[in-house]
Design a protein around this motif. Structure first.
Motif, PDB file in Angstrom:
ATOM      1  N   SER A  43       1.011  -1.163  -0.103  1.00  0.00           N
ATOM      2  CA  SER A  43      -0.045  -0.285  -0.170  1.00  0.00           C
ATOM      3  C   SER A  43       0.804   1.423  -0.239  1.00  0.00           C
ATOM      4  N   ASP A 101       1.137   3.936   1.974  1.00  0.00           N
ATOM      5  CA  ASP A 101       0.954   4.879   2.622  1.00  0.00           C
ATOM      6  C   ASP A 101       0.450   5.857   3.497  1.00  0.00           C
ATOM      7  N   VAL A 119       2.273  -0.165  -6.000  1.00  0.00           N
ATOM      8  CA  VAL A 119       1.413   0.620  -5.305  1.00  0.00           C
ATOM      9  C   VAL A 119       0.354  -0.466  -5.669  1.00  0.00           C
ATOM     10  N   ILE A 136      -3.029   7.249  -5.200  1.00  0.00           N
ATOM     11  CA  ILE A 136      -1.733   5.966  -6.242  1.00  0.00           C
ATOM     12  C   ILE A 136      -0.973   6.784  -6.168  1.00  0.00           C
ATOM     13  N   ARG A 157       1.977   8.410  -3.661  1.00  0.00           N
ATOM     14  CA  ARG A 157       2.312   6.886  -3.205  1.00  0.00           C
ATOM     15  C   ARG A 157       3.750   6.903  -3.969  1.00  0.00           C
ATOM     16  N   SER A 212       2.380   1.023 -10.434  1.00  0.00           N
ATOM     17  CA  SER A 212       1.002   0.747  -9.350  1.00  0.00           C
ATOM     18  C   SER A 212       0.432  -0.468 -10.079  1.00  0.00           C
TER      19      SER A 212
END
Ligand code: ADP
Length: 163
Positions: free
Chosen positions: A12, A14, A38, A50, A53, A71
């Motif tokens: 993740s 995050d 991601v 996303i 990140r 991602s």
């Protein structure tokens, strides 16, 4: 010629922490290529998009030549197959991680026996570090400079979190 050994590190992120970055650096010494991806998971509420990140991971890994950031959505093992990764990198911090990672590794093995899971232990300073705790500390006004890069710290501040 030997086949290139490529690993996929899904998560993740995050946000990405120094614990994630430590794992990426170490995986990059073991494998020829490491793809950090991601995972798009609409069931999880996230603080950062996303795209944010991915940007933070790019900023944190710019010095590593054999690491790339992207991602994905869907099954991790399907994405691993699509990019030609032979292994999934995961981190094992504390005992409670183990049960979760073991069940995921076994399920992934059933879904695609060609892709193996490689778990790395954190370096000691990052043993108890998680994205969730970084967000909690930042939200309560604590400093997170020991846990994330200055760029991530600034982004947390921009979300009105942290000092
Ligand atoms: P996920 O939602 O997939 O668990 P995370 O971004 O929280 O995503 O973590 C991705 C992987 O990185 C997981 O295997 C997790 O155990 C590992 N990880 C997270 N923080 C650390 C850390 N401080 N040290 C080592 N591994 C970590």
């Amino acid at each position: 010629m030997l086949k290139e050994r490529k690993a996929l590190y899904p998560g993740s992120f995050d946000p990405p922490t120094l614990g994630h970055l430590d794992l990426i650096e170490r995986a990059a010494k073991i494998f020829d290529q490491v793809v950090v991806a991601v995972a798009r998971n609409d069931a999880k509420v996230s603080l950062f998009s996303i795209e944010e990140r991915v940007e933070m991971l790019i900023e944190g890994t710019g010095h590593l030549e054999n690491v790339s950031i992207t991602s994905f959505e869907g099954l991790t093992v399907d994405f691993a197959r699509d990019i030609g990764a032979m292994a999934l990198i995961r981190g094992l911090r504390v005992l409670s991680d183990f049960e979760f990672e073991l069940s995921m590794a076994i399920n992934n093995q059933k879904l695609n026996p060609e892709v193996d899971t490689v778990c790395l232990m954190p370096s000691e300073p990052y043993l108890f570090l998680s994205s969730r705790q970084v967000k909690e500390i930042a939200a309560l006004g604590g400093k997170v400079g020991h846990y994330v890069t200055p760029q991530v710290e600034a982004r947390l501040r921009a979300k009105k979190l942290g000092k």
